[in-house]
Design an enzyme around this catalytic site. Structure first.
Site, PDB file in Angstrom:
ATOM      1  N   LYS A 110       0.834  -1.213   0.000  1.00  0.00           N
ATOM      2  CA  LYS A 110       0.000   0.000   0.000  1.00  0.00           C
ATOM      3  C   LYS A 110       0.864   1.257   0.000  1.00  0.00           C
ATOM      4  CE  LYS A 110      -4.418  -1.668   1.426  1.00  0.00           C
ATOM      5  NZ  LYS A 110      -5.579  -1.587   2.289  1.00  0.00           N
ATOM      6  N   LYS A 191      -4.192 -10.927  -6.145  1.00  0.00           N
ATOM      7  CA  LYS A 191      -5.455 -11.050  -5.391  1.00  0.00           C
ATOM      8  C   LYS A 191      -6.477 -10.024  -5.884  1.00  0.00           C
ATOM      9  CE  LYS A 191      -5.889  -8.383  -1.183  1.00  0.00           C
ATOM     10  NZ  LYS A 191      -7.206  -8.176  -0.637  1.00  0.00           N
ATOM     11  N   LYS A 194      -9.889  -4.238  -3.688  1.00  0.00           N
ATOM     12  CA  LYS A 194     -10.622  -2.993  -3.926  1.00  0.00           C
ATOM     13  C   LYS A 194      -9.695  -1.952  -4.539  1.00  0.00           C
ATOM     14  CE  LYS A 194     -13.786  -3.251  -0.007  1.00  0.00           C
ATOM     15  NZ  LYS A 194     -13.793  -2.934   1.425  1.00  0.00           N
TER      16      LYS A 194
END
Ligand code: AQP
Length: 328
Positions: A110, A191, A194
């Site tokens: 992230k 994966k 979102k």
């Protein structure tokens, strides 16, 4: 048996969240005293829009009930309504090392996506540890992407127990047998997420039937023709087989046997239909619940009262054992 899990009220939930999250919540609530938390404090660890956070909190609340949580049986609440979570995170920060947090894969991934990397993103795992430990949790139903954070939670709990005396139960993660890591339909080695990947790569829980069919039809398949589960050779088809197990409850072997001798075209069509059949009634219940924010607010307020009461003794024990002077 105590069960705890959390879900972020950001972005639009996808079939991966259903598989690793919602469907496991509904199943595990049968096993004991269950707490399901809309983790809004986690949602501010990356740049966020206040209106989206507000709406997203109610959206996820409605989705939790629409996917099968029973407000009589489970405690469903919003994390920021129970201040013990923020307090526990601060206390646990003192028994979590910089080195441990720096190793977290999700932080690294992230952080790479952000221009502004917040201190909150770095400390996220201590907040998650507090979420879980406050309820003396036995099991945590989650997807595979949260495995590393759960391991850290266990390490932090053990360290606290050793340093300050037995305070926390050590929780175990519970992962689905198939569908613990639903992959992106366009990039099946990544994966479904979102925040990463394209719209075409994820089936959203609120996608309409035609969109679901189209996304599955255009999912990246592999070479060959056989509908067989093989993560190395056939990541795309293996992902669709796992999605079929999520939609129908069949095992991987049952899906393989059912499509023995069929081509990818037939199989994809059937996966699309199975997902439509799974999601259509959920979407109907969701719309009904979401159209009544007052009732939703009432249910979440009941959940917050129960969660405050359940978490208070652990927080009190943490303060006391760490040596904070308590008012007499
Ligand atoms: N692809 C996935 N397969 C299986 N389970 C998954 N989960 C998330 N992605 C998959 C599980 O969903 C639950 C809620 O997760 P969360 O609140 O961490 O969700 P999120 O972070 O908002 O959603 P994403 O898609 O994981 O977003 P990114 O990638 O942006 O962080 C958890 O049990 C999780 O394991």
């Amino acid at each position: 048996m105590k069960v705890f899990s959390g879900i972020q009220p950001t972005g639009e939930p996808h079939i991966g969240n259903y598989s690793g999250g919602f469907r496991q919540y509904a199943a595990t609530q049968e096993q004991g005293e269950a707490y399901f938390c809309i983790v809004d404090l986690h949602a501010i660890t990356v740049g966020h829009d206040p209106k989206e956070l507000y709406d997203g909190t109610l959206d996820i609340g409605a989705m939790l009930f629409a996917t099968g949580l029973d407000p009589e049986r489970s405690t469903v609440f919003v994390q920021s309504h129970v201040t013990a979570h923020a307090e526990a995170a601060w206390l646990l920060g003192s028994v979590t090392s910089f080195g441990e947090l720096r190793r977290m894969t999700q932080f690294k991934e992230k952080a790479d996506q952000q221009e502004f990397v917040s201190a909150a993103l770095f400390g996220y795992p201590t907040l998650m540890a507090g979420d879980i430990l406050l309820y003396q949790t036995d099991i945590v139903p989650i997807g595979d992407d949260q495995r590393q954070h759960l391991e850290l939670t266990r390490d932090v709990a053990e360290r606290f127990n050793q340093r300050f005396g037995e305070t926390f139960r050590i929780p175990d993660g519970v992962y689905p047998e198939a569908g613990a890591r639903v992959m992106d339909l366009q990039e099946p080695t990544k994966k479904m997420s979102k925040s990463f990947g394209t719209e075409a790569g994820k089936v959203l829980l609120m996608d309409d039937a035609d969109t679901i069919r189209r996304k599955v039809k255009r999912a990246v398949a592999d070479s060959g023709r056989e509908v067989r589960h093989d993560l190395d050779e056939k990541p795309g088809i293996s992902n669709l087989i796992e999605l079929m197990t999520v939609a129908t409850g069949e095992t991987i072997q049952e899906v393989e046997a059912r499509f023995d001798g069929h081509g990818y075209g037939d199989f994809k069509e059937a996966v699309g239909e199975a997902l439509v059949a799974l999601l259509t009634p959920i979407q109907e219940r969701y719309r009904e619940l979401r159209s009544d924010p007052a009732e939703l607010g009432r249910l979440l307020a009941i959940g917050a009262d129960k969660a405050r009461e359940a978490s208070a003794p652990t927080l009190e024990a943490m303060y006391e054992r760490m040596g904070f002077a308590q008012p007499s």
